[in-house]
Write an enzyme that holds these catalytic residues in place. Structure first.
Site, PDB file in Angstrom:
ATOM      1  N   THR A 110      11.816 -40.349 -18.730  1.00 39.54           N
ATOM      2  CA  THR A 110      10.866 -41.458 -18.825  1.00 39.54           C
ATOM      3  C   THR A 110      10.844 -42.065 -20.214  1.00 39.54           C
ATOM      4  OG1 THR A 110       9.444 -40.547 -17.081  1.00 39.54           O
ATOM      5  CG2 THR A 110       8.416 -42.069 -18.626  1.00 39.54           C
ATOM      6  N   THR A 114      10.251 -35.351 -18.238  1.00 41.41           N
ATOM      7  CA  THR A 114       9.227 -34.308 -18.159  1.00 41.41           C
ATOM      8  C   THR A 114       9.334 -33.442 -16.907  1.00 41.41           C
ATOM      9  OG1 THR A 114       7.644 -35.817 -17.100  1.00 41.41           O
ATOM     10  CG2 THR A 114       7.613 -35.685 -19.510  1.00 41.41           C
TER      11      THR A 114
END
Length: 328
Positions: A11, A84
């Protein structure tokens, strides 16, 4: 002082596309968008992957580990930007593969892309870089001003910015502005730096649920070289109604079956209850207070070195990289 940022995607490296966020930015572009200057420290970047971390595979851990190992002698600290979703698996894998690293190796990411105005990426990247400049050897994760040991981290929130916690282990440090406030110094084994990428990814993770049939368990476990069984609470195997205990016993006689827990904190204690003691008698290996991520990756790592069930049991019970509080 020289710091290396290794980009792997995630991300933090994403931008909007017609099909949603996609990892596409380089580590250099992330650093520029974060507006972080070295303040006299030379920061270099290198991109080895650019993937949504959902796509990360065990072979990618080897690629990242090799890049880190080959860079240890040239830098004073290394930061790895990573998605993540699988960050805790990668931090655990690097902790087992890379032993006795003499410099800080810090993984970080973000819950919002660096391209968004309210992104947490600059904050997390600054935290990682600040800690990487302080010279604490080991594998760590930096997130929301916290520094956590790489083998003790779990993602506990799918959307919130404070997405990671250190499980059954204190945070290592907090970063405030340019200051690192140390809370705990891990006692990690000492020795010459080494890189051992031998892993066997043929491990299956099965979550224990009411109604799980022995036939399903046996079918799933049949072709795996090892099984992580995620049980309830302190651990145990049901034998009433559906005799899963018999099926687990059969598998545990042939290959390692390691029991972790669905509870976030506290770990496994198979001596506490009768159902847990039965599991021990059947040959199930307790995971102690290891995270689910560390348990899975450690079993892959151990199976990369031996398939002997008793030897696997012995190594799983040893603290290799700070993942386990008490050996068993």
């Amino acid at each position: 002082m020289r710091i290396l940022i290794i980009g792997t995607g995630g991300t933090i490296a994403s931008a909007r596309t017609e099909k949603g966020y996609k990892a596409k930015l380089t580590a250099g572009e992330i650093l520029e968008l974060a507006g972080i200057s070295g303040n006299g420290v030379k920061i270099e970047t290198r991109d080895i992957l650019n993937l949504d971390s959902t796509l990360i595979q065990p072979e990618d851990w080897v690629t990242i580990g090799k890049a880190v190992f080959e860079s240890l002698g040239d830098y004073d600290g290394i930061v790895i930007t990573h998605g993540t979703d699988t960050l805790a698996y990668t931090s655990s894998a690097l902790s087992f593969m890379l032993r006795h690293v003499p410099i800080p190796v810090v993984l970080t990411g973000s819950m919002l892309p660096i391209t968004e105005s309210n992104s947490d990426a600059p904050r997390n990247l600054k935290t990682a870089l600040t800690f990487a400049m302080k010279g604490f050897p080991g594998i760590y994760v930096a997130f929301m001003d916290k520094i956590m040991l790489g083998t003790r981290v779990s993602k506990v929130h799918s959307l919130g910015l404070n997405a990671f916690q250190s499980i059954n282990y204190p945070d290592i440090a907090y970063v405030k502005d340019e200051e690192v406030v140390v809370r705990h110094r891990p006692e990690l084994p000492e020795g010459e730096p080494s890189f051992d990428p031998r892993i066997d990814p043929n491990v299956v993770h099965i979550r224990l649920t009411p109604g799980l049939s022995p036939e399903v368990f046996l079918a799933v476990a049949e072709k795996a070289h090892g099984v992580v069984l995620e049980g309830y609470g302190a651990g145990g195997i049901p034998y009433r109604g559906r005799n899963l205990f018999e099926a687990v016993s059969r598998v545990a006689g042939e290959k390692p079956v390691v029991m972790t827990t669905q509870a976030l904190y506290g770990g496994v204690d198979l001596t506490r209850y009768e159902v847990g003691r039965r599991a021990l008698e059947a040959g199930v290996i307790p995971a102690g207070d290891m995270t689910k991520e560390a348990t899975l990756v450690k079993l892959m790592y151990v199976l990369g070195h031996t398939k002997d069930v008793e030897e696997v049991r012995r190594i799983m019970g040893r603290n290799l990289a700070g993942e386990l509080s008490s050996a068993f």
